[in-house]
Design a protein around this motif. Structure first.
Motif, PDB file in Angstrom:
ATOM      1  N   PHE A  48      -0.661   8.154   0.850  1.00 29.92           N
ATOM      2  CA  PHE A  48       0.650   8.189   1.488  1.00 29.92           C
ATOM      3  C   PHE A  48       1.652   9.028   0.685  1.00 29.92           C
ATOM      4  CE2 PHE A  48      -0.883   4.307   3.742  1.00 29.92           C
ATOM      5  CZ  PHE A  48      -0.762   4.823   5.022  1.00 29.92           C
ATOM      6  N   ASP A  49       1.581   8.974  -0.627  1.00 26.24           N
ATOM      7  CA  ASP A  49       2.444   9.841  -1.430  1.00 26.24           C
ATOM      8  C   ASP A  49       2.193  11.310  -1.092  1.00 26.24           C
ATOM      9  OD1 ASP A  49       3.603   7.703  -2.736  1.00 26.24           O
ATOM     10  OD2 ASP A  49       2.347   7.880  -4.538  1.00 26.24           O
ATOM     11  N   TYR A  50       0.942  11.646  -0.920  1.00 30.22           N
ATOM     12  CA  TYR A  50       0.561  13.021  -0.621  1.00 30.22           C
ATOM     13  C   TYR A  50       1.032  13.411   0.783  1.00 30.22           C
ATOM     14  CZ  TYR A  50      -2.416  17.184  -1.140  1.00 30.22           C
ATOM     15  OH  TYR A  50      -2.881  18.473  -1.264  1.00 30.22           O
ATOM     16  N   PHE A  51       0.823  12.537   1.739  1.00 30.76           N
ATOM     17  CA  PHE A  51       1.213  12.828   3.122  1.00 30.76           C
ATOM     18  C   PHE A  51       2.720  12.997   3.251  1.00 30.76           C
ATOM     19  CE2 PHE A  51       2.606  11.556   7.354  1.00 30.76           C
ATOM     20  CZ  PHE A  51       1.791  12.320   8.169  1.00 30.76           C
ATOM     21  N   TYR A  52       3.495  12.119   2.597  1.00 30.15           N
ATOM     22  CA  TYR A  52       4.945  12.125   2.749  1.00 30.15           C
ATOM     23  C   TYR A  52       5.665  13.010   1.732  1.00 30.15           C
ATOM     24  CZ  TYR A  52       4.773   8.436   6.250  1.00 30.15           C
ATOM     25  OH  TYR A  52       4.551   7.712   7.401  1.00 30.15           O
ATOM     26  N   GLU A  53       4.917  13.811   0.950  1.00 28.52           N
ATOM     27  CA  GLU A  53       5.578  14.794   0.099  1.00 28.52           C
ATOM     28  C   GLU A  53       6.469  15.657   0.991  1.00 28.52           C
ATOM     29  OE1 GLU A  53       6.564  18.423  -1.566  1.00 28.52           O
ATOM     30  OE2 GLU A  53       4.897  18.382  -0.118  1.00 28.52           O
ATOM     31  N   ASP A  54       7.710  15.892   0.574  1.00 32.04           N
ATOM     32  CA  ASP A  54       8.748  16.387   1.476  1.00 32.04           C
ATOM     33  C   ASP A  54       8.355  17.656   2.229  1.00 32.04           C
ATOM     34  OD1 ASP A  54      10.303  14.263   0.742  1.00 32.04           O
ATOM     35  OD2 ASP A  54      11.504  15.383  -0.711  1.00 32.04           O
ATOM     36  N   GLU A  55       7.882  18.667   1.524  1.00 33.57           N
ATOM     37  CA  GLU A  55       7.550  19.921   2.193  1.00 33.57           C
ATOM     38  C   GLU A  55       6.360  19.758   3.126  1.00 33.57           C
ATOM     39  OE1 GLU A  55       9.199  22.745   2.317  1.00 33.57           O
ATOM     40  OE2 GLU A  55      10.766  21.823   1.098  1.00 33.57           O
ATOM     41  N   ARG A  56       5.334  19.032   2.677  1.00 32.42           N
ATOM     42  CA  ARG A  56       4.140  18.836   3.501  1.00 32.42           C
ATOM     43  C   ARG A  56       4.489  18.035   4.756  1.00 32.42           C
ATOM     44  NH1 ARG A  56       1.413  17.007  -0.101  1.00 32.42           N
ATOM     45  NH2 ARG A  56       0.300  18.907  -0.694  1.00 32.42           N
ATOM     46  N   TYR A  57       5.238  16.951   4.564  1.00 31.30           N
ATOM     47  CA  TYR A  57       5.595  16.103   5.705  1.00 31.30           C
ATOM     48  C   TYR A  57       6.490  16.859   6.685  1.00 31.30           C
ATOM     49  CZ  TYR A  57       7.651  12.352   8.440  1.00 31.30           C
ATOM     50  OH  TYR A  57       8.079  11.554   9.483  1.00 31.30           O
ATOM     51  N   SER A  58       7.446  17.617   6.182  1.00 30.10           N
ATOM     52  CA  SER A  58       8.328  18.387   7.061  1.00 30.10           C
ATOM     53  C   SER A  58       7.533  19.418   7.862  1.00 30.10           C
ATOM     54  CB  SER A  58       9.413  19.084   6.242  1.00 30.10           C
ATOM     55  OG  SER A  58      10.245  18.142   5.594  1.00 30.10           O
ATOM     56  N   TYR A  96       0.797  -1.224   0.000  1.00 28.95           N
ATOM     57  CA  TYR A  96       0.000   0.000   0.000  1.00 28.95           C
ATOM     58  C   TYR A  96       0.832   1.278   0.000  1.00 28.95           C
ATOM     59  CZ  TYR A  96       0.808  -0.283   5.098  1.00 28.95           C
ATOM     60  OH  TYR A  96       1.376  -0.384   6.339  1.00 28.95           O
ATOM     61  N   VAL A  97       2.153   1.143  -0.108  1.00 25.29           N
ATOM     62  CA  VAL A  97       3.044   2.299  -0.168  1.00 25.29           C
ATOM     63  C   VAL A  97       3.847   2.214  -1.462  1.00 25.29           C
ATOM     64  CG1 VAL A  97       4.896   3.575   0.966  1.00 25.29           C
ATOM     65  CG2 VAL A  97       3.221   2.347   2.344  1.00 25.29           C
ATOM     66  N   SER A  98       3.919   3.308  -2.200  1.00 30.38           N
ATOM     67  CA  SER A  98       4.672   3.318  -3.461  1.00 30.38           C
ATOM     68  C   SER A  98       6.160   3.140  -3.184  1.00 30.38           C
ATOM     69  CB  SER A  98       4.434   4.632  -4.199  1.00 30.38           C
ATOM     70  OG  SER A  98       5.043   5.715  -3.513  1.00 30.38           O
ATOM     71  N   GLU A  99       6.880   2.671  -4.188  1.00 31.60           N
ATOM     72  CA  GLU A  99       8.315   2.465  -4.035  1.00 31.60           C
ATOM     73  C   GLU A  99       9.025   3.775  -3.692  1.00 31.60           C
ATOM     74  OE1 GLU A  99      10.183   0.490  -7.266  1.00 31.60           O
ATOM     75  OE2 GLU A  99       8.761  -1.198  -7.303  1.00 31.60           O
ATOM     76  N   GLU A 100       8.613   4.857  -4.313  1.00 29.19           N
ATOM     77  CA  GLU A 100       9.258   6.145  -4.048  1.00 29.19           C
ATOM     78  C   GLU A 100       9.097   6.571  -2.598  1.00 29.19           C
ATOM     79  OE1 GLU A 100       9.029  10.843  -5.500  1.00 29.19           O
ATOM     80  OE2 GLU A 100       7.745   9.321  -6.442  1.00 29.19           O
ATOM     81  N   THR A 101       7.883   6.476  -2.084  1.00 30.52           N
ATOM     82  CA  THR A 101       7.647   6.883  -0.701  1.00 30.52           C
ATOM     83  C   THR A 101       8.319   5.917   0.273  1.00 30.52           C
ATOM     84  OG1 THR A 101       5.581   8.009  -1.228  1.00 30.52           O
ATOM     85  CG2 THR A 101       5.848   7.255   1.032  1.00 30.52           C
ATOM     86  N   TYR A 102       8.233   4.626   0.001  1.00 33.18           N
ATOM     87  CA  TYR A 102       8.864   3.622   0.874  1.00 33.18           C
ATOM     88  C   TYR A 102      10.366   3.872   0.969  1.00 33.18           C
ATOM     89  CZ  TYR A 102       9.638  -1.008   2.945  1.00 33.18           C
ATOM     90  OH  TYR A 102       9.982  -2.049   3.780  1.00 33.18           O
ATOM     91  N   GLY A 103      10.974   4.274  -0.134  1.00 33.21           N
ATOM     92  CA  GLY A 103      12.412   4.504  -0.157  1.00 33.21           C
ATOM     93  C   GLY A 103      12.861   5.697   0.659  1.00 33.21           C
ATOM     94  N   LYS A 104      11.933   6.562   1.058  1.00 38.55           N
ATOM     95  CA  LYS A 104      12.284   7.721   1.867  1.00 38.55           C
ATOM     96  C   LYS A 104      12.497   7.367   3.338  1.00 38.55           C
ATOM     97  CE  LYS A 104       9.635  11.149  -0.817  1.00 38.55           C
ATOM     98  NZ  LYS A 104       8.572  12.177  -0.719  1.00 38.55           N
ATOM     99  N   MET A 105      11.967   6.224   3.773  1.00 42.71           N
ATOM    100  CA  MET A 105      11.963   5.904   5.197  1.00 42.71           C
ATOM    101  C   MET A 105      13.354   5.523   5.706  1.00 42.71           C
ATOM    102  SD  MET A 105       8.663   6.124   5.698  1.00 42.71           S
ATOM    103  CE  MET A 105       7.210   6.160   4.644  1.00 42.71           C
ATOM    104  N   TYR A 106      13.659   5.917   6.936  1.00 47.54           N
ATOM    105  CA  TYR A 106      14.858   5.426   7.595  1.00 47.54           C
ATOM    106  C   TYR A 106      14.711   3.912   7.795  1.00 47.54           C
ATOM    107  CZ  TYR A 106      16.436  10.143   8.882  1.00 47.54           C
ATOM    108  OH  TYR A 106      16.882  11.436   8.853  1.00 47.54           O
ATOM    109  N   GLY A 117      12.933  14.172   4.942  1.00 47.57           N
ATOM    110  CA  GLY A 117      12.377  15.060   5.964  1.00 47.57           C
ATOM    111  C   GLY A 117      13.436  15.483   6.959  1.00 47.57           C
ATOM    112  N   GLY A 118      14.308  14.531   7.339  1.00 47.87           N
ATOM    113  CA  GLY A 118      15.391  14.850   8.255  1.00 47.87           C
ATOM    114  C   GLY A 118      16.343  15.874   7.676  1.00 47.87           C
ATOM    115  N   GLU A 119      16.678  15.717   6.399  1.00 53.22           N
ATOM    116  CA  GLU A 119      17.576  16.667   5.741  1.00 53.22           C
ATOM    117  C   GLU A 119      16.952  18.056   5.682  1.00 53.22           C
ATOM    118  OE1 GLU A 119      18.108  14.773   2.023  1.00 53.22           O
ATOM    119  OE2 GLU A 119      19.417  13.185   2.800  1.00 53.22           O
ATOM    120  N   THR A 120      15.659  18.104   5.391  1.00 48.76           N
ATOM    121  CA  THR A 120      14.980  19.395   5.290  1.00 48.76           C
ATOM    122  C   THR A 120      14.968  20.131   6.622  1.00 48.76           C
ATOM    123  OG1 THR A 120      13.548  18.577   3.513  1.00 48.76           O
ATOM    124  CG2 THR A 120      12.793  20.526   4.705  1.00 48.76           C
TER     125      THR A 120
END
Length: 441
Positions: free
Chosen positions: A352-362, A141-151, A377-380
């Motif tokens: 989840f893609d929408y929620f974890y969009e970098d600026e929105r999530y940060s 239920y999580v796209s590869e792009e969003t999943y790849g952002k996680m620690y 998000g950590g880098e931002t």
């Protein structure tokens, strides 16, 4: 996805959750806040109207989300998110309920027991739901792009038999906060680092400021498991051994909780740890009523949002074995297996893609004052705030609750009950012996 039945059930289960809740032992800033869609009142309640019929007629995909209430701004943030998401994704309707930590477990468990699980859940525990085969693997239920952002370290906290079942939402680390003015006024030159120093500091503060609680302790249903962790980890104890076997009644654990109860009995803490939640303690710290407490990195934000200012310092959690251990806490998103179509799974991925969009999530993490669970998000946030970078380093070396073990939900409630019974004069040793026998017979 059984949407019709779920919406009919929401009003009933919320009232049931209130009746069943153990929230008498504490509350967050407000009791239970929801952001339900009002148009649910006009929904057709004919049970023969199936999801297949809805999709064939071109109706929007509907997703139900239950989210935990972190602070004063959580419900408003989700309300704005819901509006923005639906504006940008016209084919999807989302229904977000924001529920206090004291009520959320009861509410969710009631619905699950009645076969009315939400689609997406934001909470701390997951293993009991996974053990009952109620969840989907995260990569479904999580796209590869969003999943790849996680620690990866955070994802591993939801690993059962090689499969990740939940994704991290927010993280926090814990440290000791202290009121510099009170400690200085009591003649304490440096914040305590050991239990002996902590006891001595409490004594001095109590003598100088009789109306101030030297030390804050939360043993409520809200965060009693955290108190248990603070003391056992900083006395060489743990929930399990190196092989993953439960060690709840170890000598180190018993001695640690006896020390905490001793501080309470000696009058060095807030007077009602079974009912005064972390929010109550944070309010008292903000007004100078509590001199020292263990708290997450969000405490300064919480105090500021409450309209208070404190000349505070931060230090490692006092310990009794030469090494201070910080407690890491991570909450999660998970997706219940509600027999989704391919289109519905894509809608969940879109959420989840929408929620974890970098600026929105940060912005979400910064608003709540927590730590990000994504590398981007950590880098931002680290680029904006050097202190945030320090906390991100801390959370990487934290100890976490053993939440991947199916027994964790029972252990969590069990250690809280043991603490609260000890507050009433029961033997810590007997309480933890009983719990160990129950969890690992």
């Amino acid at each position: 996805m059984k949407k019709k039945t779920l919406k009919k059930f929401i009003a009933l289960t919320l009232s049931m959750a209130t009746a069943l809740s153990v929230a008498a032992c504490g509350s967050s800033p407000s009791s239970s806040e929801t952001t339900n869609k009002q148009d649910a009142e006009t929904e057709n309640t004919d049970d023969t109207n199936t999801d297949d019929t809805e999709e064939a007629s071109g109706d929007k995909i509907e997703l139900s989300i239950i989210a935990a209430q972190y602070g004063q701004n959580t419900a408003d943030w989700w309300k704005t998110f819901e509006s923005d998401f639906e504006k940008d994704n016209e084919g999807i309707d989302i229904n977000v309920e924001v529920i206090s930590w004291n009520d959320i477990s009861t509410t969710v468990n009631t619905r699950v027991a009645n076969n009315q699980a939400p689609d997406i859940l934001n909470i701390d525990v997951f293993a009991d739901y996974q053990a009952d085969d109620l969840l989907l693997p995260a990569q479904d239920y999580v796209s590869e792009e969003t999943y790849g952002k996680m620690y990866e370290a955070f994802l591993e906290q939801s690993n059962v038999d090689g499969t990740i079942w939940a994704i991290p939402d927010l993280a926090s680390a814990r440290a000791m906060y202290y009121n510099k003015d009170i400690l200085e006024g009591a003649g304490i030159e440096a914040p305590p680092t050991t239990w002996d120093e902590l006891t001595e500091a409490c004594k001095k503060i109590k003598e100088k400021y009789p109306d101030v609680y030297p030390w804050g302790i939360d043993m409520t249903t809200d965060e009693g498991q955290a108190a248990f962790a603070y003391y056992i980890w900083n006395n060489g104890g743990d929930f399990t051994d190196a092989d993953g076997n439960w060690t709840l009644n170890s000598p180190e654990n018993v001695a640690a909780i006896e020390y905490a109860i001793g501080l309470i009995n000696d009058g060095y803490t807030n007077t009602d740890p079974a009912n005064e939640t972390r929010y109550d303690l944070q309010d008292m710290f903000g007004t100078g009523k509590v001199a020292m407490m263990i708290a997450p990195n969000s405490l300064p934000t919480y105090v500021k949002d409450g309209g208070n200012e404190v000349n505070y310092g931060m230090a490692p959690i006092p310990n009794n074995n030469g090494t201070s251990v910080s407690a890491g806490v991570m909450d999660r998103f998970m997706c219940f297996d509600n027999e989704y179509s391919d289109e519905e799974l894509e809608a969940i991925k879109t959420f989840f893609d929408y929620f974890y969009e970098d600026e929105r999530y940060s912005a979400w993490v910064e608003m709540e004052g927590f730590l990000p669970a994504t590398k981007t998000g950590g880098e931002t946030l680290a680029a904006k705030d050097e202190s945030m970078a320090e906390w991100i380093d801390i959370v990487g070396s934290c100890k976490f609750y053993p939440t991947a073990k199916a027994e964790w939900a029972d252990v969590k409630q069990g250690v809280i009950s043991a603490e609260q019974n000890a507050l009433l004069g029961e033997s810590v040793q007997e309480q933890l012996d009983n719990l160990q026998a129950e969890i690992a017979p």
